[in-house]
Write a protein that holds these residues in place. Structure first.
Motif, short mmCIF file in Angstrom:
data_model
loop_
_atom_site.label_atom_id
_atom_site.label_comp_id
_atom_site.label_asym_id
_atom_site.label_seq_id
_atom_site.Cartn_x
_atom_site.Cartn_y
_atom_site.Cartn_z
N LYS A 150 0.83 -1.21 0.00
CA LYS A 150 0.00 0.00 0.00
C LYS A 150 0.86 1.26 0.00
O LYS A 150 0.49 2.27 -0.61
CB LYS A 150 -0.94 0.01 1.20
N SER B 228 0.45 3.74 -3.11
CA SER B 228 -0.04 5.10 -2.90
C SER B 228 1.02 6.14 -3.29
O SER B 228 0.69 7.18 -3.85
CB SER B 228 -0.48 5.30 -1.45
N ILE C 129 -6.48 4.46 0.29
CA ILE C 129 -5.60 3.31 0.05
C ILE C 129 -4.99 2.80 1.35
O ILE C 129 -5.00 1.60 1.62
CB ILE C 129 -4.51 3.66 -0.99
#
Length: 155
Positions: free
Chosen positions: A36, A40, A76
């Motif tokens: 993540k 991101s 996210i």
């Protein structure tokens, strides 16, 4: 208005966004999920790169990037809105402060800092001190927030 290049993207925008997302993790006291985190950061880097190329007034692109950072990190990485907003604004302030210090340093050395006429590699080299200052300030912030005796638990 100057055109951004691949050098700007790979050597400035991506590291900048990686540091910003890392700093938001530090402020929100979250562990990093590497997938993540990278996802991101790359989405933010691509978005900010595209936004900086838009024919809008300088400074508006920063505001749009701040809003995108808040939205992308919230959805996210799933960091709560308040911690996300505080972290985003604090980190963009720290980034602006490090760039200001860098510009003052370069101006003190009588170096022309007009980014519209500089070659991409020269622009990258002139930006290294601000990136280093930004990383050091985030590391100091991490150290301060780890010591609970130094700062109250507002975050």
């Amino acid at each position: 208005m100057f055109k951004l290049t691949c050098i700007d993207f790979f050597f400035r925008t991506i590291p900048e966004q990686l540091i910003i997302v890392w700093g938001i993790h530090i402020i929100s006291k979250r562990n990093i999920n590497m997938f993540k985190y990278i996802l991101s950061s790359l989405i933010l880097a691509i978005s900010c790169f595209i936004i900086r190329d838009l024919p809008i007034y300088y400074g508006v692109n920063t505001d749009i990037c701040i809003m995108l950072t808040i939205i992308i990190v919230m959805f996210i990485i799933d960091i709560p809105l308040i911690k996300n907003v505080i972290g985003t604004f604090l980190l963009y302030f720290m980034l602006s402060l490090s760039e200001t210090i860098n510009m003052l340093l370069l101006s003190g050395l009588n170096i022309d800092t007009d980014i519209s006429v500089l070659q991409p590699m020269t622009r990258f080299l002139y930006g290294i001190p601000s990136l280093i200052t930004f990383i050091i300030s985030v590391i100091i912030l991490r150290f301060i927030l780890k010591n609970k005796k130094v700062i109250p638990n507002y975050f």
